[in-house]
Design a protein around this motif. Structure first.
Motif, PDB file in Angstrom:
ATOM      1  N   GLU A  64       0.814  -1.211   0.000  1.00 55.15           N
ATOM      2  CA  GLU A  64       0.000   0.000   0.000  1.00 55.15           C
ATOM      3  C   GLU A  64       0.849   1.264   0.000  1.00 55.15           C
ATOM      4  O   GLU A  64       0.490   2.265  -0.624  1.00 55.15           O
ATOM      5  N   HIS A  69      -1.088   6.369  -1.365  1.00 54.74           N
ATOM      6  CA  HIS A  69      -2.250   6.953  -0.696  1.00 54.74           C
ATOM      7  C   HIS A  69      -2.264   6.630   0.793  1.00 54.74           C
ATOM      8  O   HIS A  69      -3.310   6.650   1.432  1.00 54.74           O
ATOM      9  N   PRO A 298      -4.702   6.061   6.059  1.00 53.19           N
ATOM     10  CA  PRO A 298      -5.071   6.656   4.767  1.00 53.19           C
ATOM     11  C   PRO A 298      -4.831   8.157   4.759  1.00 53.19           C
ATOM     12  O   PRO A 298      -4.962   8.821   5.792  1.00 53.19           O
ATOM     13  N   PHE A 302      -7.047  11.251   0.051  1.00 53.86           N
ATOM     14  CA  PHE A 302      -7.688  10.096  -0.576  1.00 53.86           C
ATOM     15  C   PHE A 302      -9.134   9.971  -0.108  1.00 53.86           C
ATOM     16  O   PHE A 302     -10.045   9.757  -0.921  1.00 53.86           O
ATOM     17  N   TYR A 419     -10.205   1.799  -6.980  1.00 50.57           N
ATOM     18  CA  TYR A 419      -9.550   2.519  -5.883  1.00 50.57           C
ATOM     19  C   TYR A 419     -10.498   2.726  -4.709  1.00 50.57           C
ATOM     20  O   TYR A 419     -10.109   2.534  -3.542  1.00 50.57           O
ATOM     21  N   CYS A 423      -9.876  -0.205  -1.850  1.00 50.73           N
ATOM     22  CA  CYS A 423      -8.795   0.562  -1.220  1.00 50.73           C
ATOM     23  C   CYS A 423      -8.148  -0.212  -0.078  1.00 50.73           C
ATOM     24  O   CYS A 423      -8.810  -0.901   0.689  1.00 50.73           O
ATOM     25  N   TYR A 424      -6.823  -0.121  -0.026  1.00 52.65           N
ATOM     26  CA  TYR A 424      -6.009  -0.696   1.044  1.00 52.65           C
ATOM     27  C   TYR A 424      -6.119  -2.219   1.128  1.00 52.65           C
ATOM     28  O   TYR A 424      -5.858  -2.805   2.170  1.00 52.65           O
ATOM     29  N   SER A 428      -3.951  -1.509  -5.444  1.00 52.41           N
ATOM     30  CA  SER A 428      -3.632  -0.245  -6.114  1.00 52.41           C
ATOM     31  C   SER A 428      -2.263  -0.244  -6.778  1.00 52.41           C
ATOM     32  O   SER A 428      -2.105   0.246  -7.904  1.00 52.41           O
TER      33      SER A 428
END
Length: 486
Positions: A64, A69, A298, A302, A419, A423-424, A428
């Motif tokens: 990540e 991000h 994060p 983002f 995304y 996410c995470y 990505s």
């Protein structure tokens, strides 16, 4: 030394670990039980993603940080160097993924060689071999995406083997093996879905769809594989269902169910992890954990890229900015920066601080978005099924449906949902690799990866499209040559 796993309950078969110091393949592969135990040991190498130290130097975090991000409020110098793109081949995360992947592949090669000769039910043998093919493909898929050309080893290695110190093989050859393995796994009689944590036909198809999508992009650019990706994941879309509640993504009651196609399984007292501790704000007493490490936080930019009204960006959906203090629920702790509620594990936070949260490798929204992107590229415009996939994800997020977008506009909407939805989840960075685009926030647009600064002011370096070969491997094997720029 091999780490093997012994059978436990039917839904946690690969969790129990057992050391066998005098392991000998010549006298071990004689029964079906031994074969199953050996394959369980290959699953245990999946734990590499959460391996690491108290500073958060775990591969699931490193991946990540490369995407740009994520900030870290923790103490890891290595993590901060990844963010600023000043890291080196000595970063321990590079070694963790390399060594664990090849350990899994080595055991897969042994199993594929020896299990066919074991006297056991043909259907059970065939299914077991299918799991091995899936796992070998999975580990090679990570190796080839992360390091580029890598040694391609398909036979058991001994001290006298020519492949004891192997050279790197072209990426195209590695992908050929991955695809062949997954095709073999598809024909092995695996169940459509699986709630025990083992490989299923859905997992095989999703992985193969991801492989085809990846090879259609950079660096191979085999555009014909877009159609193959769409066709591969299409059957998956009807075998799984989206959860009605995002909390089901990270609780214990819904492990391996619903939209969860393939997870790394954990169980308190057998195999635990530090996912919640690593993703909570630094040094704030949220939950009954001994550490609150802030290793993966994060960026606020983002979070601001989510459209107005997007449920995923609301409090205690994918993110949260406050929570009751541990043992003192009347005191609300407000965070300096929002953290990932997506990985908050209420069972351990409100309990004894021991986390057995599963880590998700594949879930239905990824398959839906693979189909949508691949079909759009293959046919020049989105069809109704592709639009339906995007709109289902948007509907759960309480967003209005999209209409008849052009190919280009639909492409970016699919990328955007990858995304925002995934996410995470370690997707990505691989998207940057295959598209050569970065997600630009807060506007939610896309731009060339190597000429556009991210929200932290860092411009992606071309050498970072691949990880370096770990320095320890270079030192050990003179046949290995380092990736460009490292």
């Amino acid at each position: 030394m091999l780490i093997l796993t012994a059978s436990a309950s039917s839904c946690k078969k690969y969790l129990d670990e057992e050391r066998r110091d005098n392991f000998n393949t010549n006298n071990y592969f004689t029964t079906a039980s031994q074969a199953q135990t050996f394959v369980n040991g290959i699953y245990s190498n999946l734990y590499m993603f959460q391996n690491g130290d108290a500073y958060g130097e775990s591969p699931f975090i490193t991946l990540e940080l490369f995407a740009g991000h994520t900030t870290t409020l923790g103490q890891s110098v290595n993590n901060k160097q990844v963010i600023t793109q000043t890291t080196s081949p000595t970063n321990p995360g590079f070694q963790t993924v390399w060594s664990n992947s090849y350990a899994a592949i080595a055991n897969a090669n042994i199993a594929l060689k020896r299990i066919p000769d074991i006297a056991m039910a043909d259907a059970d043998k065939k299914k077991l071999l299918g799991e091995i093919y899936f796992l070998r493909a999975f580990f090679y898929f990570h190796l080839v995406r992360l390091y580029g050309d890598v040694p391609l080893i398909t036979e058991p290695v001994t001290i006298t083997s020519e492949t004891l110190y192997p050279e790197r093989s072209p990426m195209a050859s590695v992908y050929d093996l991955i695809i062949a393995d997954l095709k073999a796994a598809k024909e092995s009689g695996l169940p459509e879905t699986d709630q025990s944590g083992r490989a299923s036909l859905g997992a095989v198809r999703t992985l193969l769809g991801s492989v085809y999508l990846t090879t259609a992009g950079y660096p191979l650019q085999k555009k014909e594989n877009y159609a193959l990706a769409a066709a591969e994941v299409l059957p998956v879309l009807t075998k799984y269902t989206l959860f009605p509640d995002y909390a089901f993504l990270h609780d214990n009651a819904h492990k391996n169910q619903g939209e969860l196609i393939f997870q790394i399984n954990y169980l308190v007292g057998v195999k635990e992890n530090a996912i919640p501790q690593l993703t909570l704000p630094f040094n704030l007493q949220v939950g009954a954990y001994g550490d609150h490490l802030g290793a993966m936080i994060p960026t606020t930019q983002f979070i601001a890229s989510y459209p107005a009204g997007d449920k995923r960006a609301k409090e205690r959906q994918f993110f949260f900015s406050s929570y009751p203090k541990d043992k003192d629920p009347s005191t609300i702790i407000t965070f300096e920066k929002p953290a990932l509620y997506k990985f908050f594990h209420a069972e351990s936070a409100l309990g004894n601080g021991k986390s057995d949260e599963n880590w998700t490798l594949f879930r239905l929204p990824e398959a839906m978005l693979i189909y949508a992107e691949a079909q759009n590229e293959a046919e020049g415009a989105p069809n109704q099924t592709a639009r339906d996939q995007v709109n289902a994800i948007r509907a759960r997020a309480e967003l209005a449906p999209i209409g008849n977008l052009s190919q280009a506009a639909f492409r970016e909407e699919v990328w955007r949902q990858r995304y925002l939805e995934l996410c995470y989840e370690d997707k990505s960075y691989f998207d940057i690799q295959r598209t050569h685009k970065i997600y630009v926030v807060p506007g939610g647009t896309f731009a060339d990866a190597t000429s556009t600064p991210n929200e932290q002011g860092v411009t992606f370096k071309e050498q970072y499209y691949f990880w370096p070969i770990p320095q320890r491997e270079i030192n050990t094997n003179p046949k290995l040559k380092q990736n460009q720029g490292w």
